[in-house]
Write an enzyme that holds these catalytic residues in place. Sequence first.
Site, mmCIF file in Angstrom:
data_model
loop_
_atom_site.group_PDB
_atom_site.id
_atom_site.type_symbol
_atom_site.label_atom_id
_atom_site.label_comp_id
_atom_site.label_asym_id
_atom_site.label_seq_id
_atom_site.Cartn_x
_atom_site.Cartn_y
_atom_site.Cartn_z
ATOM 1 N N SER A 160 0.802 -1.223 0.000
ATOM 2 C CA SER A 160 0.000 0.000 0.000
ATOM 3 C C SER A 160 0.841 1.283 0.000
ATOM 4 C CB SER A 160 -0.947 -0.091 1.194
ATOM 5 O OG SER A 160 -1.868 0.949 1.193
ATOM 6 N N GLY B 220 -1.743 -0.473 14.048
ATOM 7 C CA GLY B 220 -1.934 -1.879 13.713
ATOM 8 C C GLY B 220 -1.051 -2.307 12.551
HETATM 9 P P1 NG1 Z 1 -2.574 2.089 11.654
HETATM 10 O O1 NG1 Z 1 -1.127 1.865 11.324
HETATM 11 O O2 NG1 Z 1 -3.203 0.998 12.479
HETATM 12 O O3 NG1 Z 1 -2.802 3.456 12.228
HETATM 13 C C1 NG1 Z 1 -3.110 2.778 9.125
HETATM 14 C C2 NG1 Z 1 -4.153 3.869 9.026
HETATM 15 C C3 NG1 Z 1 -5.517 3.204 9.023
HETATM 16 C C4 NG1 Z 1 -5.636 2.168 7.904
HETATM 17 C C5 NG1 Z 1 -4.462 1.187 7.978
HETATM 18 C C6 NG1 Z 1 -4.441 0.196 6.838
HETATM 19 C C7 NG1 Z 1 -4.121 6.114 9.967
HETATM 20 C C8 NG1 Z 1 -4.010 6.957 11.174
HETATM 21 N N1 NG1 Z 1 -4.075 4.794 10.149
HETATM 22 O O4 NG1 Z 1 -3.392 2.043 10.279
HETATM 23 O O5 NG1 Z 1 -6.488 4.193 8.891
HETATM 24 O O6 NG1 Z 1 -5.725 2.795 6.652
HETATM 25 O O7 NG1 Z 1 -3.211 1.900 8.011
HETATM 26 O O8 NG1 Z 1 -3.635 0.549 5.809
HETATM 27 O O9 NG1 Z 1 -4.250 6.650 8.869
HETATM 28 ZN ZN ZN Z 2 -3.427 1.438 -0.094
#
Ligand code: NG1
Ligand code: ZN
Length: 609
Positions: A71, A565
């Site tokens: 991503s 996460g």
């Molecule tokens: P994490 O790393 O859990 O904050 C990020 C994005 C999520 C989601 C995931 C999946 C932010 C603050 N957090 O998650 O919204 O898109 O990646 O790719 O943007």
């Molecule tokens: Zn993406």
Amino acid sequence: MSPILDQTRTNEIFHYNLLFSKYGKKDILYGTAGFRTNANQLDHVMFRMGILAVLYANYTKKVAGIMITASHNPECDNGVKIIGNNGEMLEENWESYATILANCKDEEIVNSIDMIMSDFIIRLGNSLVYLAHDTRKSCPVLLEACILGINAMGGKYQNYGLLTTPQLHFMVYTANSDSDISYYPAERDYFDKLKTAFFNFSQDCPDPPYRILVGVDTANGVGALKMERLQILLRENIKYLEFTVVNMGLNGNATGDIGYIKHGRTTNSNNHTLNDEIENNNEMGTIQSTQSGLNLNCGADYVKVNMKPPTGLSSVHDFRKESPFFEDQNVHYASFDGDADRIVFYYFDKNHEFNLLDGDKIAALIAYYIKDTLKICELAPNDFDLGVVQTAYANGSSTLYIRDNLNMKVYFTPTGVKHLHHKAAQLDVGIYFEANGHGTVLYSKKFVQKIAELSKDGTKSSKINTSARNMMNFINLTNQSVGDALSDLLLVEAILLKYGWNITHWNSMYQDLPNRLMKIKINDRTLVKTSPDETICLSPPALQEAIDSLVSRYPKGRAFLRPSGTEDVVRIYAEAESQEKADDLAHSISVLAFDMAAGVGDRPLRPSK
Ligand code: NG1
Ligand code: ZN
């Protein structure tokens, strides 16, 4: 030995694992929606995900999908997203089995497979897995590992090569909506759907008195190839909308400025167009771009987190010099992430200030359009359950605008698209967007049926018929399986076109509260625990109390932190009445958390402008 798997297959599995054990293993699989880690530690995981996808496809008796991508993350990372039977994300109960299978020791692999087969009562039969990947250099070897896993389980696969994540979701969704799973949807089906819906929508809109120029930063990723194709298709019928694509990543130029589309062609000598030739072939090693600079100083995440434009926009400025008919107010920009499932918009105002329109603004625009259309169609507000789904990262002003100005319900879920998607699916019209630009709209059967009826109902006024037809085209333009940068781009342009608005007008719907997102590394991020809605920190003890005391000193202050996460970090979000104060608040909380939760490395610095 497994009582279920036959000896040959079991041998293949062991053989394969021996082959790849030389790469070593690390149990560093984050997140639940998918896995992401450093690419060279991942091939054994990909092998196992190939196995898992076959088990899952056997269980659902539907096509499953595997997308190899990390991503918006750096080029050196890679990961996998498994796509479930409705073209949506894998169900939560399967995620925990995926985690077990991905992390187990070589000698436990057959037992793990047995456990999954017996827990889900699976009998191996025909199964089909769709595969695709982004432009990362590590993809071919990981794809090969996936295919070996699929083969080891006796599954079949269809390799689509380079696709965006939402395109693969679309393929799985299309295949599973059809009872004959031997039919392979083609990439052209995806483009035809977008092109037709956008063209039909535009037929009911007033012709704008000016031409609109949209500079699209494709993050040096797979979105470049797809955006180029979409642009060519749209040019056939749409005359007032021009796209220039930047950061196409084809020349290995990390800073972008690689080429732009002019009169439907890319002026880049190294250009190659990918099209249906990659479809329906089961060959490995499909065309791989020589890109680099993926997500580097560009793309949706960079723009959103840093609140500044990406590098690589100068070719848009050059293009404008050659095409003076594009007035300033009719030029705006969008950035995709590396697998084109996120999008944010921006523009430069009269004072050359950068203005960002993120996922919250997109949700507000779509909510406005749908609400307005339902009113014109004379549908009572209570006939359908409409709502916008957000997370704690949503800007406070967006929530107030949607609730108070649009009178629409707002629901909150924990971070992660699967949560938002799940909630939106319970509504008749569920608009969900993360602030970072990932989102889409889901429509219930009841809603679609009513709109289809209204569009043809001869007893209703032509205004109602037209608005309902317009809504129907909007529905067809939506990728309902997952957030999709290409589809979202067209949804936004369609609404702006309908109302004759430029981006400044859209931006004035509400004013964002200044905010700042920061991240810190701590010794063990699992020690940071939050309430289910992620807004209250439960551990380490006393941290929340300290946060509350800080926040109370800032007018319009709001802040929270949570362990990521997907990365080994803790994220801190703060809002306040000015940018300086939001920066102050985010910084103070970062320092607090760094000190109270065993931060690693240098103490966090105050964000620079
Ligand atoms: P994490 O790393 O859990 O904050 C990020 C994005 C999520 C989601 C995931 C999946 C932010 C603050 N957090 O998650 O919204 O898109 O990646 O790719 O943007
Ligand atoms: Zn993406």
